[in-house]
Design a protein around this motif. Structure first.
Motif: not given
Length: 221
Positions: A11-16, A20-24, A29-35, A40-46
């Motif tokens: 989850a960290y690598r995908l979000l990073e 980095v590639t400016l998709k975000l 502004t984002v939310t935990e639920a949206a991420l 496609g990961f559960g709440r704890t990994p996100i």
């Protein structure tokens, strides 16, 4: 490695990579639920990925306001590289001396893949390989304190690179990285440190050009 840890790392690598590639985009502004839904990961990994990226300076957690992707200022690229410079020399030298046979083989393979990514050119693939290179070298150096200080600086550098340079200078950037990898793989400590020095000087020249160009653009307004 536990399944939870593995999912958190993924989850960290995908979000990073999204940051980095400016998709975000910076300032978004984002939310935990949206991420959670997006990746496609559960709440704890996100949640763990968010905390890690907050510590690295890529996300700002604002209570009741959400999670904000950090803004980018061209002048910060130079500051990042100033902090990164000495650490890269140290880690490259330690890795050349202490890396295992598997580490050295992995770096040789990454060097070949990076050359191919630069030749295409494929910036996103290049940056994934750069991340892999950083992680292998930092682990091989057997100095977790240096690795922990260096990782967020490397991530910030990739983000600036993607936004301001991209395909433009991919071949010389790849070549500079490959020289470090080959020296580490060969176990040549002095050469690894020298090539890490050259890589940092190259990046600092690029950052200086960026800052100068931004200053001229602002003066011309």
């Amino acid at each position: 490695m536990s399944a939870d840890f593995s999912r958190s790392t993924q989850a960290y690598r995908l979000l990073e990579e999204e940051i980095v590639t400016l998709k975000l985009k910076p300032g978004a502004t984002v939310t935990e639920a949206a991420l959670t839904q997006r990746l496609g990961f559960g709440r704890t990994p996100i949640r763990e990925a968010i905390q890690r990226l907050s510590w690295e300076g890529l996300l700002n957690i604002r209570p009741r306001l959400g999670i904000v992707v950090a803004e980018m200022n061209p002048s910060d690229f130079l500051k990042v590289l100033e902090a990164r410079h000495a650490l890269e020399r140290l880690v490259a030298g330690l890795a050349a001396r202490l890396a295992s046979k598997d580490d050295r083989r992995t770096l040789e393979a990454i060097a070949l893949d990076m050359r191919e990514a630069a030749a295409k050119p494929d910036v996103a693939d290049y940056l994934r390989l750069d991340k892999a290179f950083d992680e292998v070298v930092s682990a091989a150096a057997c100095n977790p304190f240096a690795a922990k200080a260096l990782a967020p600086l490397q991530t910030q550098s990739r983000r600036f690179w993607y936004r301001h340079f991209g395909e433009e200078d991919l071949t010389p950037a790849a070549w500079s990285h490959m020289e470090v990898m080959r020296a580490v793989a060969a176990g040549d400590e002095a050469a690894a440190m020298d090539h890490a020095e050259n890589l940092m000087l190259y990046l600092r020249r690029q950052a200086t050009t960026l800052v100068s160009g931004s200053g001229q653009a602002a003066a011309g307004k």
